[in-house]
Design an enzyme around this catalytic site. Structure first.
Site, PDB file in Angstrom:
ATOM      1  N   ASP A  37       3.179  -4.019   8.198  1.00  0.00           N
ATOM      2  CA  ASP A  37       1.954  -3.241   7.994  1.00  0.00           C
ATOM      3  C   ASP A  37       0.791  -4.216   8.181  1.00  0.00           C
ATOM      4  OD1 ASP A  37      -0.325  -2.145   6.891  1.00  0.00           O
ATOM      5  OD2 ASP A  37       0.550  -1.744   4.919  1.00  0.00           O
ATOM      6  N   CYS A  74      -4.620   2.012  -4.054  1.00  0.00           N
ATOM      7  CA  CYS A  74      -3.422   2.615  -3.447  1.00  0.00           C
ATOM      8  C   CYS A  74      -2.174   1.753  -3.574  1.00  0.00           C
ATOM      9  CB  CYS A  74      -3.630   2.992  -1.981  1.00  0.00           C
ATOM     10  SG  CYS A  74      -4.837   4.295  -1.783  1.00  0.00           S
ATOM     11  N   HIS A  97       0.852  -1.189   0.000  1.00  0.00           N
ATOM     12  CA  HIS A  97       0.000   0.000   0.000  1.00  0.00           C
ATOM     13  C   HIS A  97       0.897   1.250   0.000  1.00  0.00           C
ATOM     14  CE1 HIS A  97      -2.592   3.068   1.838  1.00  0.00           C
ATOM     15  NE2 HIS A  97      -3.611   2.374   1.382  1.00  0.00           N
ATOM     16  N   LYS A 112     -10.481  -0.742  10.284  1.00  0.00           N
ATOM     17  CA  LYS A 112     -10.535  -1.935   9.437  1.00  0.00           C
ATOM     18  C   LYS A 112     -10.830  -3.183  10.270  1.00  0.00           C
ATOM     19  CE  LYS A 112      -7.241  -0.164   6.003  1.00  0.00           C
ATOM     20  NZ  LYS A 112      -7.984   0.270   4.818  1.00  0.00           N
ATOM     21  N   GLN A 163      -4.368  -4.770   6.873  1.00  0.00           N
ATOM     22  CA  GLN A 163      -5.346  -5.707   6.306  1.00  0.00           C
ATOM     23  C   GLN A 163      -5.453  -7.001   7.094  1.00  0.00           C
ATOM     24  OE1 GLN A 163      -7.472  -5.145   3.866  1.00  0.00           O
ATOM     25  NE2 GLN A 163      -6.687  -3.114   3.407  1.00  0.00           N
TER      26      GLN A 163
END
Lengths: 142, 398
Positions: free
Chosen positions: B189, B353, B112, B215, B192
């Site tokens: 990261d 993105c 991302h 999220k 997600q």
């Protein structure tokens, strides 16, 4: 204009765009224009000589509204003087932004006269016009 | 499952854009409203009951987050406004200090923007090199390819746990082990993956990690930066002001608070923190294994049904998360998404993105359906029915 006719014109320009593909001629002024929501991405390329738009072409990857609007715009602007082109650009932008406009100068671009109903499509229709504005500015500063 | 907990679903919306953000269960909304209606006060400031209650609620969420990702201590949990701020703090608060010209940072082309741009800017600032792990035939990052990409200049590996377009789950435990063996910092990261799959920062030897609450059923504008305690101590905050200093004097002497409070300048997103805490409780009550299993089942079902629809191309059928990237042949992704909206089906179109992924998959735009706890096979059926009517995509174009 009849809704079906409008749709047919838009789809025809989407599926068989006018002047898609750029020229190698370095005299063309080319700018890239992208939609901030990261979808449409087009290059618009125009050949201007003595204040007249001699040719307009484009390439890129964009939705049906953006691709077809770029195609119709290219077709409409060829042969116009820069002053005439400016009037067309302004009136088209006004039409999309629900302001007063003169439909008599817009020719085939009138098929987009209901795009304002879909807010998520407005930027798509306006994208090539942002490009042509950039091109005219670049031309003035040449 | 648990659909009754999400009042918004009563509107009939079919929400398949969970990779972008998730719906909020009523208990999360109630928890936020409770703060605003019953005990609005600032944190770490007051001597009165409501303020003390805020402190207790606010700090208790640190422990909840610590337990969620199995951090070693509460102080390793910093509240940020989301993954983006977390990753920027890691890059510009720590990496900028310790990395040198030509040091290599290993990322992938499916990251991302927030795990790409900060590194590119750091390259401009101090001359690090940004290198990419090769993706395999499924556009996934494999442990083998990570090993192959490591050189003696590699100082950082920074990867998404789960990617937001392809949805491949990276083997962070194995990658973390390799990073440790090679004395490489490991940044994850988790935007997600949080709330979808289990994360154990100690087991995976993760040095820094970031995620956002929205999220994982929580409020927007709140997230977490995790860092190993000793690393956070060496990390500079990017903001200075109230709440994060111990003292300052007119002779310009000052002292900042300890980790993690030195990172939390100004009045924090208190309602967000408290709401995030409730979202964590909610998710753990269902169970992460159960959530992941549900998403996988939906994905398998959707893939098998999508394959029966003509002209559909799926880009990531073999990845083990609830994300499907697809297109209708010769239809621009945005046109498909706008068409599906007519059926009250929300999917995302575009490049999501992940703007350099196009180098790998050869197309710039896809439609993405991403599933979560409340999605059902019946909803997938409605997507399939709509896609079967693909001849009508342009019927209502104007």
């Amino acid at each position: 204009m009849d809704e079906k006719l409008k749709r047919d014109i838009i789809l025809e320009h989407y599926q068989n765009p006018f002047h898609k593909g750029l020229s190698d001629n370095p005299e063309y002024i080319t700018v890239n224009s992208r939609n901030a929501s990261c979808v449409d991405n087009i290059n618009v390329s125009v050949l201007i000589d003595d204040g007249v738009i001699i040719d307009a072409r484009f390439d890129g990857d964009a939705c049906a509204i953006c691709t077809s609007a770029t195609s119709v715009m290219a077709k409409t602007l060829i042969g116009k003087t820069l002053d005439e082109a400016k009037v067309i650009v302004e009136n088209f932008e006004n039409m999309i932004n629900e302001k007063e406009y003169d439909s008599s100068v817009l020719e085939e671009l009138n098929v987009y006269d209901t795009v304002y109903r879909q807010p998520n499509r407005k930027t798509c229709a306006l994208l090539p016009f942002r490009a042509i504005r950039d091109i005219m500015n670049k031309n003035e500063n040449k | 499952m648990n659909r009754d907990d999400f009042p918004i679903l009563e509107t009939g919306i079919i929400y398949f854009d969970n990779g972008a953000t998730t719906m909020k269960p009523k208990c999360v909304v109630d928890k936020v409203v409770e703060y605003y209606t019953e005990y609005t006060s600032n944190a770490h400031r007051g001597d009165y009951d409501t303020s003390l209650r805020v402190d207790k609620e606010y700090e208790s969420v640190r422990t909840k987050v610590k337990n969620l990702i199995n951090a070693a201590r509460d102080e390793e949990i910093v509240f940020t406004k989301g993954t983006t701020e977390s990753l920027n703090t890691i890059v510009f608060g720590y990496m900028q200090k310790i990395l040198k010209k030509n040091d290599e940072v290993l990322i992938s082309k499916s990251e991302h923007a927030s795990n790409v741009l900060p590194w590119m800017i750091l390259k401009e600032k101090i001359g690090i090199e940004v290198k990419y792990v090769d993706l395999d035939e499924n556009y996934a990052v494999t442990v083998e390819n990570v090993k192959r990409a490591i050189t003696d200049k590699t100082k950082v590996i920074s990867l998404a746990h789960v990617t937001n377009v392809i949805g491949d789950i990276r083997d962070i435990v194995e990658i973390g082990k390799i990073a440790k063996e090679n004395n490489i910092l490991f940044v994850v990261d988790a935007a997600q993956s949080i709330g979808h799959v289990k994360i154990d920062v100690q087991k995976a030897n993760i040095d820094f990690l970031g995620f956002s609450a929205h999220k994982m059923l929580g409020p927007t504008g709140i997230g977490v930066l995790y860092g190993k305690y000793e690393l956070l101590n060496e990390t500079d905050t990017l903001e200075y002001g109230g709440g994060m200093n111990a003292f300052f004097e007119s002779d310009c002497s000052y002292e900042l608070k300890e980790v993690p409070w030195k990172f939390e300048a100004g009045t924090q997103n208190i309602a967000g923190v408290i709401g995030m805490g409730r979202a964590i409780d909610y998710i753990l009550k269902i169970g992460l294994d159960k959530i992941h299993e549900h998403e996988l089942e939906l994905k398998k079902y959707a893939v098998s049904e999508l394959k029966k629809v003509p002209n559909i191309k799926i880009y990531n059928e073999n990845t083990d998360s609830g994300i499907i990237a697809f297109n209708i042949d010769k239809v621009f992704s945005q046109d498909t998404a706008i068409f599906l909206n007519r059926f009250n089906i929300c999917v995302r179109s575009g490049n999501h993105c992940a703007k350099i992924l196009k180098d790998e998959i050869g197309i710039t735009n896809t439609c993405r359906a991403s599933f979560y706890v409340y999605n059902t096979k019946e909803e997938v059926d409605k997507l399939i029915e709509a896609l079967k009517r693909q001849d009508e995509v342009y019927d209502n174009i104007v």
